[in-house]
Scaffold this motif. Structure first.
Motif, mmCIF file in Angstrom:
data_model
loop_
_atom_site.group_PDB
_atom_site.id
_atom_site.type_symbol
_atom_site.label_atom_id
_atom_site.label_comp_id
_atom_site.label_asym_id
_atom_site.label_seq_id
_atom_site.Cartn_x
_atom_site.Cartn_y
_atom_site.Cartn_z
ATOM 1 N N HIS A 1 139.625 -27.411 7.224
ATOM 2 C CA HIS A 1 140.378 -26.811 6.118
ATOM 3 C C HIS A 1 141.785 -27.386 6.094
ATOM 4 O O HIS A 1 142.754 -26.749 6.510
ATOM 5 C CB HIS A 1 140.416 -25.289 6.258
ATOM 6 C CG HIS A 1 139.064 -24.650 6.290
ATOM 7 N ND1 HIS A 1 138.352 -24.471 7.455
ATOM 8 C CD2 HIS A 1 138.269 -24.187 5.289
ATOM 9 C CE1 HIS A 1 137.194 -23.906 7.179
ATOM 10 N NE2 HIS A 1 137.106 -23.728 5.873
ATOM 11 N N SER B 1 142.992 -16.841 1.555
ATOM 12 C CA SER B 1 142.255 -17.880 2.285
ATOM 13 C C SER B 1 143.174 -18.932 2.908
ATOM 14 O O SER B 1 142.802 -20.099 3.065
ATOM 15 C CB SER B 1 141.231 -18.576 1.362
ATOM 16 O OG SER B 1 140.266 -17.638 0.908
ATOM 17 N N ASP C 1 133.432 -10.980 2.910
ATOM 18 C CA ASP C 1 132.951 -12.088 3.749
ATOM 19 C C ASP C 1 133.409 -11.955 5.206
ATOM 20 O O ASP C 1 132.940 -12.686 6.071
ATOM 21 C CB ASP C 1 133.477 -13.413 3.174
ATOM 22 C CG ASP C 1 133.205 -14.599 4.073
ATOM 23 O OD1 ASP C 1 132.022 -14.887 4.313
ATOM 24 O OD2 ASP C 1 134.170 -15.224 4.535
ATOM 25 N N ALA D 1 131.588 -20.982 9.306
ATOM 26 C CA ALA D 1 130.373 -21.768 9.050
ATOM 27 C C ALA D 1 130.728 -23.188 8.621
ATOM 28 O O ALA D 1 130.087 -24.168 9.062
ATOM 29 C CB ALA D 1 129.524 -21.083 7.988
ATOM 30 N N ALA D 2 131.735 -23.323 7.779
ATOM 31 C CA ALA D 2 132.142 -24.647 7.300
ATOM 32 C C ALA D 2 132.666 -25.518 8.440
ATOM 33 O O ALA D 2 132.574 -26.750 8.387
ATOM 34 C CB ALA D 2 133.201 -24.505 6.214
ATOM 35 N N SER E 1 136.963 -15.090 8.778
ATOM 36 C CA SER E 1 136.186 -15.501 7.608
ATOM 37 C C SER E 1 134.883 -16.137 8.069
ATOM 38 O O SER E 1 134.879 -17.217 8.673
ATOM 39 C CB SER E 1 136.987 -16.506 6.770
ATOM 40 O OG SER E 1 136.150 -17.135 5.814
ATOM 41 N N LYS E 2 133.768 -15.501 7.780
ATOM 42 C CA LYS E 2 132.465 -16.059 8.139
ATOM 43 C C LYS E 2 132.232 -17.398 7.430
ATOM 44 O O LYS E 2 131.671 -18.344 8.009
ATOM 45 C CB LYS E 2 131.360 -15.070 7.766
ATOM 46 C CG LYS E 2 131.396 -13.761 8.540
ATOM 47 C CD LYS E 2 130.293 -12.829 8.045
ATOM 48 C CE LYS E 2 130.324 -11.485 8.749
ATOM 49 N NZ LYS E 2 129.287 -10.559 8.228
ATOM 50 N N LYS E 3 132.673 -17.467 6.190
ATOM 51 C CA LYS E 3 132.499 -18.697 5.418
ATOM 52 C C LYS E 3 133.245 -19.863 6.049
ATOM 53 O O LYS E 3 132.707 -20.974 6.179
ATOM 54 C CB LYS E 3 132.971 -18.466 3.975
ATOM 55 C CG LYS E 3 132.816 -19.654 3.054
ATOM 56 C CD LYS E 3 133.291 -19.316 1.645
ATOM 57 C CE LYS E 3 133.152 -20.511 0.717
ATOM 58 N NZ LYS E 3 133.618 -20.165 -0.672
ATOM 59 N N LYS F 1 136.389 -10.184 -2.627
ATOM 60 C CA LYS F 1 135.402 -11.193 -2.216
ATOM 61 C C LYS F 1 135.703 -11.680 -0.799
ATOM 62 O O LYS F 1 134.793 -11.829 0.020
ATOM 63 C CB LYS F 1 135.417 -12.361 -3.195
ATOM 64 C CG LYS F 1 134.336 -13.389 -2.942
ATOM 65 C CD LYS F 1 134.354 -14.466 -4.014
ATOM 66 C CE LYS F 1 133.257 -15.514 -3.757
ATOM 67 N NZ LYS F 1 133.262 -16.578 -4.803
ATOM 68 N N THR F 2 136.964 -11.924 -0.506
ATOM 69 C CA THR F 2 137.355 -12.381 0.830
ATOM 70 C C THR F 2 137.066 -11.302 1.863
ATOM 71 O O THR F 2 136.565 -11.581 2.960
ATOM 72 C CB THR F 2 138.846 -12.748 0.862
ATOM 73 O OG1 THR F 2 139.099 -13.802 -0.071
ATOM 74 C CG2 THR F 2 139.267 -13.206 2.248
#
Length: 431
Positions: free
Chosen positions: A186, A268, A293, A161-162, A156-158, A289-290
């Motif tokens: 997370h 996720s 990404d 990044a987080a 997951s790129k998101k 959507k996942t």
């Protein structure tokens, strides 16, 4: 690639090592050549798609009067069905097999010797080792690779990044460090930085290969499992360290299907999973959507720019020893394993070509490009019928889960060697 099923293996082994051996194996023919080729292809592969017509079209340029009949088979109980059919006096001329099924059929005498034809197959000197190895028995070729499949990391790129991770990890140590950062960023229940089921031995074995280990050695037809080697024990320790650090504790006894790792990623609940080429599509069906990404990278190794060697799964294809049509059947095999069709196959059904150089240029998924690159550093499974025995027992799955759970590595490895050595040699025999 969909994993082949092993139901009925015991019956298949009995047929393969009695009926086929009794008929003498080799290139025996029950009658003269015919004007029809019967081809058995497996569901989920190129034979289950209209692109298979391209093979026959190319074949007909040389043999316009030969009818080709393609019959699609199911994976369930295919070992028994194949060995029974190939032992009969009217076998299919050409058969597709899973790569771990192939040693059973090559050792039993079910397949025609293709050694003298090998040079005529395009770029046969560059075939993927994981498929070429099982196709060879006692230094003779009895099948050709058909398509390959290996795995890369989907992330997951998101989430990266987080967690402040700017790029994919370059080593195993960096990967474990990234898992710690992801876990801190997370803090949700049952979250895995890298969801890795303990039974996922196709992911675990590369940790051993990266240390210089091997599953077994062969000397004059006798196999010896080598899990107790210092290299393998070091790799097992690294496997446990990675699995325990990156994946949720509940995953230790799990496999990729139960629970479904694609669903876990889609929900996720994991930042990374280790996937086959078709799995991004499965994730997209569950959560578009996942999937949109997601990024991909090759599983790193212990040193930068030295990825862990992978296991290449897939299918092979061979000619029945009893086929009266070997000469023309070879030309059909040349068409399906040649660059022209292999590129069509890769673009259409997203299976890896049998030669890395056959990878098409242009717009193909990144996962295929990376998978082909990963496959260039691969190790073959032991080319013995006993490998199928371990699969039907789920022995490798249970072994790697046991290591992840904390079993003593030295004693567990000794038990593995004893059992696997017996399995590797129990079903072997001269053609």
């Amino acid at each position: 690639m969909k994993r082949w099923k092993t139901a009925g293996l015991a019956a298949a082994v009995s047929i393969a090592l009695t009926s086929l051996a009794a008929c003498g194996g080799g290139d025996a023919k029950s009658s003269g050549p015919t004007n029809e080729l019967t081809v058995w292809m497996m569901t989920g592969g190129p034979g289950d798609n209209k692109i298979i017509d391209d093979v026959t079209k190319q074949f007909h340029e040389k043999h316009p009067d030969v009818t080709v009949k393609v019959e699609v088979q199911q994976w369930d109980n295919i070992v028994t069905k194949l060995t029974t059919a190939l032992a009969s006096d009217n076998p299919p001329d050409i058969v597709e097999m899973g790569n771990t099924q192939t040693p059973l059929l090559t050792a039993s005498g079910a397949l025609a010797d293709l050694t003298g034809d090998k040079a005529g197959f395009e770029s046969s000197d560059k075939w993927l080792a994981g498929l070429a190895g099982p196709s060879t028995y006692q230094d003779k070729l009895y099948a050709t690779p058909l398509y390959g499949g290996t795995k890369v990391v989907m992330y997951s790129k998101k989430m990266f990044a987080a967690a402040g991770i700017a790029k994919p990890p370059a080593t195993v140590d960096e990967l474990i460090d990234a898992c710690g950062k992801l876990a801190q960023a997370h803090k949700t229940p049952n979250f895995s930085a890298f969801y890795m089921p303990g039974q996922y031995w196709f992911a675990g074995m590369p940790f051993l290969f990266g240390k210089g280990g091997a599953i077994a050695t062969e000397d004059n037809g006798k196999w010896t499992a080598t899990m107790s080697s210092a290299e393998n024990q070091a790799g097992l320790a690294e496997w446990r360290k990675f699995q325990n650090a990156c994946s949720t504790p509940s995953s230790i006894g799990a496999n990729t299907d139960s629970p479904d790792q694609d669903q876990i990623f889609a929900d996720s609940k994991a930042a990374m999973i280790y996937v086959k080429a078709w799995e991004p599509g499965a994730v997209a069906e569950k959560n578009a959507k996942t999937a949109a990404d997601a990024g991909y990278f090759i599983m790193p190794g212990y040193q930068p720019n030295e990825p862990l060697p992978v296991i290449v799964a897939g299918s092979t294809i061979g000619i029945a020893a009893k086929s009266p049509n070997k000469d023309v059947a070879v030309d059909w095999l040349k068409a399906i394993t040649g660059k022209t069709f292999q590129q069509t196959m890769t673009k259409t059904i997203h299976q890896l070509p049998v030669v890395p150089d056959f990878l098409p240029t242009g717009d193909i998924p990144d996962i295929l490009k990376l998978g082909t690159q990963a496959a260039t550093v691969s190790r073959a499974l032991p080319a013995t019928p006993g490998e199928a025995t371990l699969e039907t027992e789920s022995y490798n799955e249970q072994f790697f889960a046991k290591i992840a759970k904390g079993a003593d590595i030295a004693s567990a490895a000794q038990e593995y060697d004893k059992h696997a050595t017996e399995a590797f040699n129990a079903l072997s025999g001269p053609r």
